[in-house]
Design an enzyme around this catalytic site. Structure first.
Site, PDB file in Angstrom:
ATOM      1  N   GLY A  48     -15.843   5.682   7.800  1.00  0.00           N
ATOM      2  CA  GLY A  48     -15.543   5.555   6.380  1.00  0.00           C
ATOM      3  C   GLY A  48     -15.554   4.086   6.003  1.00  0.00           C
ATOM      4  N   GLN A  53     -13.435  -3.311   1.094  1.00  0.00           N
ATOM      5  CA  GLN A  53     -13.764  -3.869   2.414  1.00  0.00           C
ATOM      6  C   GLN A  53     -15.057  -4.676   2.409  1.00  0.00           C
ATOM      7  OE1 GLN A  53     -13.164   0.140   4.514  1.00  0.00           O
ATOM      8  NE2 GLN A  53     -12.405  -1.331   5.989  1.00  0.00           N
ATOM      9  N   CYS A 110      -9.747  -0.039  11.941  1.00  0.00           N
ATOM     10  CA  CYS A 110     -10.239  -0.357  10.607  1.00  0.00           C
ATOM     11  C   CYS A 110     -11.215  -1.521  10.726  1.00  0.00           C
ATOM     12  CB  CYS A 110      -9.056  -0.731   9.707  1.00  0.00           C
ATOM     13  SG  CYS A 110      -9.530  -1.117   8.019  1.00  0.00           S
ATOM     14  N   LEU A 111     -12.330  -1.410  10.003  1.00  0.00           N
ATOM     15  CA  LEU A 111     -13.335  -2.481  10.053  1.00  0.00           C
ATOM     16  C   LEU A 111     -12.781  -3.790   9.503  1.00  0.00           C
ATOM     17  CD1 LEU A 111     -16.492  -0.517   8.835  1.00  0.00           C
ATOM     18  CD2 LEU A 111     -15.691  -0.913  11.158  1.00  0.00           C
ATOM     19  N   HIS A 152      -6.846   7.359   4.921  1.00  0.00           N
ATOM     20  CA  HIS A 152      -7.079   5.959   5.289  1.00  0.00           C
ATOM     21  C   HIS A 152      -7.908   5.238   4.220  1.00  0.00           C
ATOM     22  CE1 HIS A 152      -8.026   2.765   8.465  1.00  0.00           C
ATOM     23  NE2 HIS A 152      -8.881   2.492   7.493  1.00  0.00           N
ATOM     24  N   GLU A 153      -9.002   5.876   3.800  1.00  0.00           N
ATOM     25  CA  GLU A 153      -9.917   5.208   2.858  1.00  0.00           C
ATOM     26  C   GLU A 153      -9.318   5.108   1.455  1.00  0.00           C
ATOM     27  OE1 GLU A 153     -12.330   3.604   4.049  1.00  0.00           O
ATOM     28  OE2 GLU A 153     -12.281   4.557   6.021  1.00  0.00           O
ATOM     29  N   HIS A 156      -7.052   2.256   0.990  1.00  0.00           N
ATOM     30  CA  HIS A 156      -7.730   0.983   0.728  1.00  0.00           C
ATOM     31  C   HIS A 156      -7.851   0.711  -0.772  1.00  0.00           C
ATOM     32  CE1 HIS A 156      -8.992  -0.740   4.542  1.00  0.00           C
ATOM     33  NE2 HIS A 156      -9.509   0.398   4.959  1.00  0.00           N
TER      34      HIS A 156
HETATM   35 ZN    ZN Z   1      -9.958   0.773   6.918  1.00  0.00          ZN
END
Ligand code: ZN
Length: 183
Positions: A48, A53, A110-111, A152-153, A156
């Site tokens: 995701g 991000q 997480c990226l 999670h997304e 963000h």
């Molecule tokens: Zn993330």
């Protein structure tokens, strides 16, 4: 195109992202951005990616869980049993409703925090209202791993990161998790 991703500490990751208008969602700019976000997510082996991000404070997320990831995650440390392939899709302006308590533990990375993971409690099932890539409203009911990705997304887009919700004593580098083996 692979986009540059921002790391924890950047202000955009802590802002509330702005909703997109229907005309914007149907624009070439956003259409291209969705494709670039898809390429960026795939390049990073993510499941995701949220627009903040890549430095854009917009309510846009992309999600994909491929057959290949499914094979790899069959040994993953998650209590969720429901791992299914999730075809690529983008969603805009999502609102999320947790269908139960956030008490299912699972490992998340997480990226935006490269190299780290932690156990994070999440709801087992969620209902999400959003607009799809054509600007049409839709409702998604999800459970298991898909529900975790959505939580999670969508976090963000509200300026939240998994480290805000994690069991802090489980916070680890990916390396040390690999060294100590899977529990
Ligand atoms: Zn993330």
């Amino acid at each position: 195109m692979i986009l540059k991703t921002v790391n924890v500490g950047e202000r955009v990751l802590r802002q509330k992202a702005r909703p997109l208008k229907q005309e914007e969602i149907r624009s070439t700019f956003i259409g291209d951005l969705v494709l670039h976000m898809r390429d960026t997510m795939r390049d990073a082996l993510g499941v995701g990616l949220a627009a903040p991000q890549i430095g854009e404070a917009m309510q846009l997320i992309v999600i994909e869980f491929t057959e290949e990831y499914l094979k790899r995650s069959s040994e993953a440390q998650t209590t969720e049993t429901e791992h299914t392939v999730i075809p690529f899709h983008a969603m805009f302006n999502p609102t999320i409703e947790l269908l139960g308590p956030a008490d299912v533990m699972g490992i998340e990375g997480c990226l935006s925090l490269p190299g780290f993971v932690a156990a994070v409690p999440r709801a087992a099932a969620v209902r999400v209202h959003c607009l799809n890539e054509y600007g049409k409203s839709q409702t998604i009911e999800a459970s298991g791993f898909y529900a975790r990705i959505l939580q999670h997304e969508i976090d963000h887009l509200n300026g939240q990161l998994y480290i805000d919700r994690m069991q802090s004593e489980t916070f680890s580098t990916v390396q040390s998790v690999q060294r100590h083996g899977k529990k």
